[in-house]
Design a protein around this motif. Structure first.
Motif: not given
Lengths: 302, 660
Positions: B597-619
């Protein structure tokens, strides 16, 4: 790279009724640099009765010859000039390739480890390669300029399509393409895949009688001066029974047809400058030398 | 946890093979189950009442109903729980002990044991269920209809008459489709154009309908209620606001030898042209490919003669984007190209072997022969005509495997029309079967036989020229004889195939097509005009071969669906959608590639991982597009995607329960 090495399956006709086909094919093959080697110890392809008597026999007879070819020549394509041989060898090949179980069954029947890897080709296929075609064109020294020819494939060479599949089963055109390189002019006609009745000539002669006449008449009506075939059985039938067709026409007050029938390789060989007695055209029932000579003399190049 | 299990007898449907009382008793032994009961018909009003009161009296927080397939009554029971109890309707699981159990088993003991297992699995799954909530999405009350044949026109008229705006998109220069090319319609022999052209002008005059000719769908995004559609309107080289449609340009255009598409190549047209006199819009366009001015710069006659100065040689394509709440696909069909398939019918070399649609033009009073039956080669009246049915249809070796449905009837119509206009003529019809299921259809066929049409059961094997005619060779399979019919003209009734570009349109709309290429309906019986993509509907032959009455009926059905959606004004979203756990997502895009259905896409997300700020590609899941099919949660390598209401955990619990 064009395929130039072939394993040759003569069948029962190549050294007998179809001698003119073999002679003219080899004449052309030599000049195009083909290497054609006969399969040792080959056996009957099983045409006419074999596959009807038993399906296993229908697979085993061709498979044995193909296995022998594979043992001697590896993956070299097997050349079967007769349409009957071609279809029977191909059918066994298609059956063997259906599944590993089918191959194992057939191998069990012949007691050999055949892999069914080599292709089976009819007489036209080696000439369908563009590289071969350009070589063929360069060998034409005496073009059959303007010779109107009806290309006749018969019923067995293009059908059934899941077995043959080398050309369109209803409107094949490979022979037309090949012969146009010799300067001949293929005509458009409707009976190129019609059955000539060859397999009926012994048992139901009455029914097959009109079949030859119908094909030749359709070719003549389309403006053909000659018919070309790629099968010794079609050749035998059309060439030998033209006289009878003409007798029937005479009864109806129609003039005789005077339509020579050639193997397509005879016409290629003629365009290469082959002499009448080395390219098979003297062996016909219906006189065939004159038409070729007339076409060649018109097309003399320098 | 307080789980209640309700086992249904379904009369003797289930109780005949399954000991439902024992299933209920066994259920009570399962962890978390505090109540179980049986019911003669759980879906009936008293059945539903007893379930609801049991939920209240026993303070149940989860419910398992062991009955028929969830496709049958899951929605019924959800609605019941939502409306009559305080429970969240998604705290319900259905154990299918009918279709997948009682109906397929004969042995009562085995059936009962299997039913117990199915109930146990449902109990395990319901233990993992969480409350889910629907949201309301707004609906843009404007419809897009793709295809201006009779299906599209009818759907557009019905929607517009209910007061909603419609854009009717047609890629040719006029609406009308195939129907306007036909001469008469079976079985009543109404003049096709006389009943089609009033509909065309009605569509043109309806203030709620905007007709966009020479226009194709460029792209589609969004979801039901809110599709953003980009349309490309091709350059017409004529300013329709200024043009009066007087037709002077057509009479003066020097390029006159272009085969007419409308007359199926049997006549010619000019480079600036209207395909036929009653075309809608009733204004000409320039065929750029054949126009001397546009190709070589030399000519300009139409510009000189145009009394209103409407010619625009510098016209360009116009691309517009509009929001629509619903899309109707009415893209129709074309006839199979038989010339590439039937070498033995001459592959198009014989001019007197024509298609049924060409015959329609020949027999039509405004056609190339003004309604006189004259064959194309020498314009003489054919004294013997052969009609060949099923050319391409029901022939998987050459064409398609399906029956094109309308041909039996229009072959009979062609035979009738021919014999009517050529009283001393002979007409042979070669057929495989005669299929005349329809109101008044078989009577029509019988009348054609009385007219003198000679029906020969068998296929034509070969057509070849002889003298100035054609010989049709075939077998009469009823007598076993080979027949040869000398004909002056042969009409091939060719198969209907999906219109060109259906594949591209399907991928733009995210709509599935069947193996034969027609668009697939959501359910062959119960949802015949909807697709699996919510908000996209099907009308006419786009969905499968059919005749005009069926096409018009289907168009009306589509309109009622669209009007219903627009009348509600909003839609309740399905909460059983994919959900992504971004902390586990690696952005591998495996899910994006499998989503139908073309319902999924990839975006750049700002996340907190191991108490650090990271920007990753997620769906990211577009909840408007997601249909909850679950393909992505299967494809996801890291288990980041889960389907709400169908969680991995729930399925694992089911499996564990079964293995105990």
């Amino acid at each position: 790279m064009a395929q130039t090495q072939f394993a040759f399956f003569p069948g029962c006709s190549a050294h007998s009724t179809g001698r003119a086909y073999t002679e003219s094919f080899m004449y052309v093959a030599e000049r195009l640099g083909f290497e054609v080697s006969e399969i040792p110890e080959w056996n009957c392809c099983g045409a006419s009765a074999g596959h009807l008597r038993s399906h296993d026999l229908g697979d085993a007879l061709p498979a044995r010859s193909l296995a022998l070819s594979e043992e001697t020549f590896g993956d070299r394509p097997v050349l079967a000039l007769c349409a009957g041989c071609y279809i029977n060898l191909r059918r066994a090949l298609v059956h063997a390739r259906r599944s590993p179980e089918d191959l194992a069954r057939i191998d069990g029947l012949i007691g050999r480890e055949w892999k069914a890897s080599a292709e089976v080709m009819n007489g036209l296929e080696p000439f369908m390669d563009p590289e071969v075609q350009s070589r063929l064109s360069s060998c034409v020294t005496r073009p059959l300029k303007g010779l109107k020819v009806a290309c006749y494939y018969g019923c067995a060479m293009v059908r059934p399509r899941d077995v043959c599949a080398f050309d369109d089963d209803e409107d094949p055109r490979s022979m037309e393409r090949i012969l146009s390189l010799t300067g001949a002019e293929p005509v458009e006609w409707s009976f190129k895949t019609e059955c000539c009745g060859a397999s009926h000539q012994v048992i139901v002669q009455r029914d097959m009688k009109p079949m030859v006449g119908r094909i030749l008449e359709n070719a003549a009506a389309a403006g053909a001066e000659a018919v070309a075939t790629a099968c010794p059985l079609c050749m035998l039938n059309l060439d030998m029974r033209e006289a009878e067709a003409n007798r029937q026409r005479a009864e109806l007050g129609k003039p005789p047809l005077r339509l020579p029938v050639y193997y397509f390789t005879e016409l290629i060989a003629a365009s290469f400058g082959g002499k009448a007695d080395e390219i098979g055209i003297k062996r016909h029932f219906t006189p065939a030398v004159e038409t070729v000579e007339a076409a060649r003399s018109q097309g003399v190049v320098a | 946890m307080r789980i209640g299990v309700f086992v249904c007898h379904c009369g003797s449907n289930i109780a005949g093979t399954v000991d439902v009382e024992r299933v209920a008793r066994e259920a009570l032994k399962l962890p978390g189950v505090v109540f179980s009961d049986t019911n003669k018909y759980t879906c009936s009003a008293p059945g539903q009442e007893s379930v609801c009161s049991a939920i209240k009296e026993n303070a149940l927080d989860r419910v398992v109903i062991a009955s028929c397939s969830p496709r049958m009554h899951e929605a019924t029971f959800r609605k019941m729980i939502a409306e009559k109890t305080d429970l969240n309707p998604y705290m319900l699981e259905i154990a299918n002990i009918r279709e997948q159990c009682s109906w397929v088993h004969k042995d009562r003991e085995q059936g009962t044991r299997k039913a117990c297992d199915l109930v146990a699995m449902a109990v395990a799954k319901v233990s993992c269920d969480r409350e889910l909530f629907t949201t309301n999405l707004p609906v843009e009350r404007r419809a897009l209809v793709i295809g201006g044949g009779i299906a599209g026109i009818q759907a557009a008229l019905d929607i517009a008459d209910a007061g909603f705006p419609v854009t009717l998109v047609e890629r040719e220069s006029s609406i009308g489709g195939k129907m306007v090319m036909l001469d008469k319609t079976f079985p009543t022999m109404d003049c096709s154009a006389c009943i089609c052209t009033p509909k065309m002008s009605e569509a043109a005059e309806n203030p709620n309908i905007e007709i966009k000719s020479l226009t194709e769908v460029e792209s589609v995004s969004g979801y039901i209620g809110s599709f953003d559609v980009t349309l490309r309107e091709k350059a017409k080289y004529v300013d329709y606001d200024v043009c009066t449609g007087c037709g002077l340009c057509e009479t003066k255009c020097p390029t006159k030898k272009i085969p007419s598409e409308f007359n199926q190549g049997l006549s010619t047209r000019t480079a600036i042209y209207k395909p036929f006199p009653q075309a809608v819009p009733s204004k000409p366009t320039i065929d750029a490919e054949h126009c001397k001015k546009l190709q070589s710069g030399k000519c300009g006659v139409c510009e000189k003669v145009c009394p209103t100065g409407a010619i625009r040689y510098d016209d360009v394509d116009r691309v517009t984007t509009q929001r629509y709440g619903a899309i109707v696909v009415a893209s129709g069909y074309e006839l199979i190209d038989w010339t590439g398939l039937y070498g033995e019918y001459g592959a198009g070399r014989y001019p007197d072997v024509i298609t049924g649609l060409q015959f329609e033009r020949i027999v039509n009073a405004s056609g190339p022969t003004e309604g006189h039956i004259l064959r194309p080669s020498d314009r003489t009246e054919p004294k013997t005509t052969v009609i060949v049915k099923c050319v391409g249809s029901r022939d998987p070796n050459k064409g398609v495997s399906y029956c094109s449905r309308a041909c039996c009837m229009y072959a009979a119509k062609h035979a009738h029309q021919y014999l009517d206009k050529v009283p001393d003529g002979t007409c042979y019809v070669f057929y495989m079967d005669v299929r005349c299921a329809g109101k008044g259809y078989d009577e029509f066929y019988m009348r054609t036989l009385q007219d003198g049409a000679i029906y020969v059961r068998g296929r034509v094997s070969k057509i070849y020229p002889e003298g100035d005619g054609l010989v049709c060779m075939g077998e009469d399979t009823l007598s076993g004889e080979i027949v040869r019919v000398k004909a002056d003209m042969v009409v091939l009734e060719t198969a209907m195939v999906p219109s060109r570009g259906s594949d591209v349109l399907a991928s733009k709309l995210n709509v599935q097509r069947g193996p034969e290429g027609f668009f697939t309906e959501a359910h062959p019986k119960l949802r015949p005009v909807e697709t699996n993509t919510a908000g996209v509907y099907l009308a006419g032959v786009a969905q499968g071969p059919k005749d005009i009455p069926d096409t018009v009926a289907q168009a009306g059905a589509v309109a009622s669906k669209v009007i219903g959606l627009f009348a509600r004004g909003q839609i309740e979203s399905n909460p059983m959608l994919s959900k992504v756990d971004v902390s586990r997502c690696s952005g591998c895009r495996a899910c994006v590639d499998v989503c139908p259905y073309g319902a999924l896409g990839l975006v750049q997300a700002n996340l907190r991982e191991n108490s650090r700020k990271v920007t990753r590609t997620v769906c990211q899941v577009n909840e408007g597009l997601c249909q909850g099919c679950g393909a992505c949660s299967v494809a996801c390598r890291s288990g980041a995607l889960d389907l709400l209401g169908f969680s991995d955990e729930g399925i694992m619990q089911e499996v564990e329960m079964l293995c105990q």
